[in-house]
Design a protein around this motif. Structure first.
Motif, PDB file in Angstrom:
ATOM      1  N   LYS A 293      16.872  25.258  19.203  1.00  0.00           N
ATOM      2  CA  LYS A 293      15.439  25.323  19.520  1.00  0.00           C
ATOM      3  C   LYS A 293      14.669  25.978  18.378  1.00  0.00           C
ATOM      4  CE  LYS A 293      16.089  25.583  24.518  1.00  0.00           C
ATOM      5  NZ  LYS A 293      16.027  26.480  25.694  1.00  0.00           N
ATOM      6  N   ARG A 294      15.244  27.032  17.803  1.00  0.00           N
ATOM      7  CA  ARG A 294      14.587  27.736  16.704  1.00  0.00           C
ATOM      8  C   ARG A 294      14.375  26.821  15.502  1.00  0.00           C
ATOM      9  NH1 ARG A 294      15.893  29.028  12.043  1.00  0.00           N
ATOM     10  NH2 ARG A 294      14.803  30.604  10.883  1.00  0.00           N
ATOM     11  N   ALA A 295      15.358  25.986  15.204  1.00  0.00           N
ATOM     12  CA  ALA A 295      15.263  25.087  14.051  1.00  0.00           C
ATOM     13  C   ALA A 295      14.072  24.138  14.175  1.00  0.00           C
ATOM     14  CB  ALA A 295      16.560  24.305  13.891  1.00  0.00           C
ATOM     15  N   GLN A 296      13.607  23.900  15.398  1.00  0.00           N
ATOM     16  CA  GLN A 296      12.483  22.999  15.631  1.00  0.00           C
ATOM     17  C   GLN A 296      11.128  23.717  15.633  1.00  0.00           C
ATOM     18  OE1 GLN A 296      12.893  19.642  15.733  1.00  0.00           O
ATOM     19  NE2 GLN A 296      14.984  20.239  15.193  1.00  0.00           N
ATOM     20  N   LEU A 297      11.147  25.052  15.565  1.00  0.00           N
ATOM     21  CA  LEU A 297       9.889  25.798  15.610  1.00  0.00           C
ATOM     22  C   LEU A 297       8.997  25.484  14.427  1.00  0.00           C
ATOM     23  CD1 LEU A 297      10.779  29.460  16.700  1.00  0.00           C
ATOM     24  CD2 LEU A 297       9.638  27.702  18.032  1.00  0.00           C
ATOM     25  N   MET A 298       7.711  25.464  14.699  1.00  0.00           N
ATOM     26  CA  MET A 298       6.681  25.379  13.672  1.00  0.00           C
ATOM     27  C   MET A 298       5.536  26.269  14.143  1.00  0.00           C
ATOM     28  SD  MET A 298       6.437  21.359  12.601  1.00  0.00           S
ATOM     29  CE  MET A 298       6.180  20.779  14.274  1.00  0.00           C
ATOM     30  N   ALA A 299       4.766  26.756  13.196  1.00  0.00           N
ATOM     31  CA  ALA A 299       3.601  27.551  13.552  1.00  0.00           C
ATOM     32  C   ALA A 299       2.467  27.202  12.596  1.00  0.00           C
ATOM     33  CB  ALA A 299       3.919  29.042  13.477  1.00  0.00           C
ATOM     34  N   THR A 300       1.252  27.294  13.107  1.00  0.00           N
ATOM     35  CA  THR A 300       0.073  26.919  12.335  1.00  0.00           C
ATOM     36  C   THR A 300      -0.855  28.113  12.204  1.00  0.00           C
ATOM     37  OG1 THR A 300       0.263  24.679  13.232  1.00  0.00           O
ATOM     38  CG2 THR A 300      -1.839  25.268  12.221  1.00  0.00           C
ATOM     39  N   GLY A 301      -1.407  28.250  11.011  1.00  0.00           N
ATOM     40  CA  GLY A 301      -2.389  29.297  10.759  1.00  0.00           C
ATOM     41  C   GLY A 301      -3.641  28.678  10.174  1.00  0.00           C
ATOM     42  N   TYR A 302      -4.772  29.323  10.436  1.00  0.00           N
ATOM     43  CA  TYR A 302      -6.056  28.785   9.996  1.00  0.00           C
ATOM     44  C   TYR A 302      -6.841  29.850   9.244  1.00  0.00           C
ATOM     45  CZ  TYR A 302      -4.953  25.451  13.697  1.00  0.00           C
ATOM     46  OH  TYR A 302      -4.336  24.529  14.493  1.00  0.00           O
ATOM     47  N   ALA A 303      -7.773  29.361   8.423  1.00  0.00           N
ATOM     48  CA  ALA A 303      -8.713  30.254   7.735  1.00  0.00           C
ATOM     49  C   ALA A 303     -10.017  29.486   7.513  1.00  0.00           C
ATOM     50  CB  ALA A 303      -8.126  30.724   6.415  1.00  0.00           C
ATOM     51  N   LEU A 304     -11.050  30.210   7.160  1.00  0.00           N
ATOM     52  CA  LEU A 304     -12.387  29.640   6.925  1.00  0.00           C
ATOM     53  C   LEU A 304     -12.826  28.758   8.095  1.00  0.00           C
ATOM     54  CD1 LEU A 304     -12.290  28.665   3.121  1.00  0.00           C
ATOM     55  CD2 LEU A 304     -13.387  30.654   4.175  1.00  0.00           C
ATOM     56  N   GLN A 305     -12.824  29.346   9.283  1.00  0.00           N
ATOM     57  CA  GLN A 305     -13.228  28.654  10.511  1.00  0.00           C
ATOM     58  C   GLN A 305     -12.480  27.323  10.672  1.00  0.00           C
ATOM     59  OE1 GLN A 305     -16.000  29.636   8.308  1.00  0.00           O
ATOM     60  NE2 GLN A 305     -15.875  31.630   9.304  1.00  0.00           N
ATOM     61  N   LYS A 306     -11.162  27.364  10.470  1.00  0.00           N
ATOM     62  CA  LYS A 306     -10.255  26.224  10.631  1.00  0.00           C
ATOM     63  C   LYS A 306     -10.473  25.129   9.582  1.00  0.00           C
ATOM     64  CE  LYS A 306      -8.896  26.793  15.398  1.00  0.00           C
ATOM     65  NZ  LYS A 306      -8.556  26.105  16.643  1.00  0.00           N
ATOM     66  N   ARG A 307     -11.108  25.472   8.478  1.00  0.00           N
ATOM     67  CA  ARG A 307     -11.269  24.490   7.394  1.00  0.00           C
ATOM     68  C   ARG A 307     -10.017  24.429   6.521  1.00  0.00           C
ATOM     69  NH1 ARG A 307     -16.958  26.813   5.679  1.00  0.00           N
ATOM     70  NH2 ARG A 307     -18.153  26.144   7.464  1.00  0.00           N
ATOM     71  N   VAL A 308      -9.192  25.483   6.586  1.00  0.00           N
ATOM     72  CA  VAL A 308      -7.919  25.523   5.861  1.00  0.00           C
ATOM     73  C   VAL A 308      -6.827  25.710   6.902  1.00  0.00           C
ATOM     74  CG1 VAL A 308      -6.522  26.768   4.179  1.00  0.00           C
ATOM     75  CG2 VAL A 308      -8.976  26.473   3.775  1.00  0.00           C
ATOM     76  N   THR A 309      -5.812  24.840   6.852  1.00  0.00           N
ATOM     77  CA  THR A 309      -4.710  24.869   7.818  1.00  0.00           C
ATOM     78  C   THR A 309      -3.390  24.905   7.062  1.00  0.00           C
ATOM     79  OG1 THR A 309      -6.004  23.515   9.345  1.00  0.00           O
ATOM     80  CG2 THR A 309      -3.637  23.652   9.752  1.00  0.00           C
ATOM     81  N   VAL A 310      -2.505  25.804   7.478  1.00  0.00           N
ATOM     82  CA  VAL A 310      -1.157  25.876   6.901  1.00  0.00           C
ATOM     83  C   VAL A 310      -0.160  25.851   8.050  1.00  0.00           C
ATOM     84  CG1 VAL A 310       0.470  27.290   5.583  1.00  0.00           C
ATOM     85  CG2 VAL A 310      -1.912  27.138   4.847  1.00  0.00           C
TER      86      VAL A 310
END
Length: 167
Positions: A30-47
């Motif tokens: 299950k861990r190998a499938q994890l992903m996480a998303t982070g945002y900046a500049l009011q969600k104009r930049v996504t990582v």
């Protein structure tokens, strides 16, 4: 009688260990499938990062006109750090049942009288700094240089020549 009790306790521990290894295997999948998303500049930049914290996707909104390169660089860093924080939360949530189950198992020191509890000697993990490479925070930690004081001066020994009486 005490011997039978120890054998039963040991058998129970082995069963619990086998169950934990099964749960650990499932958790790792299950861990190998994890992903996480982070945002900046009011969600104009996504990582987006994978389970190992490796950036697997970076997106920029089309509405970034007017931002300087330093501002965009900072935004990408902030989004990546936010993704890493979210990943840590998800990982902790995923492994919590395993950690709880592990905490219920008796320690060897519980079973063998006089055996010290070595788990108390495990040092706490130190969180990694998120400061940029040349920031003042990192400069402070660079001052801790390892110094040896119990050394011998070997100026009188010719390099490459070792005498038996030097040992």
């Amino acid at each position: 009688m005490a011997n039978e009790s120890i054998k039963a306790e040991l058998a129970s521990m082995i069963d619990e260990f086998q169950q934990q290894m099964r749960v650990l295997g499932e958790t790792q999948q299950k861990r190998a499938q994890l992903m996480a998303t982070g945002y900046a500049l009011q969600k104009r930049v996504t990582v987006v990062v994978n389970a190992d914290g490796t950036v697997i996707e970076t997106k920029f909104d089309e509405d970034l006109e007017g931002f300087s390169l330093p501002e965009l660089s900072k935004a990408v860093t902030e989004a990546a750090q936010a993704a890493a924080t979210e990943l840590a939360r998800k990982s902790s949530e995923l492994t919590a049942p395993f950690q709880e189950r592990r905490g219920r198992m008796p320690k060897m020191s519980d079973l063998i009288e006089g055996l010290p509890d070595l788990t108390k000697r495990i040092p706490e993990a130190i969180p990694a700094s998120t400061a940029p490479p040349n920031s003042p925070e990192r400069q402070q930690h660079g001052d801790h240089v390892m110094t040896f004081t119990d050394v011998e001066d070997l100026d009188d020994i010719t390099p490459g020549r070792i005498r038996a009486d030097d040992w």
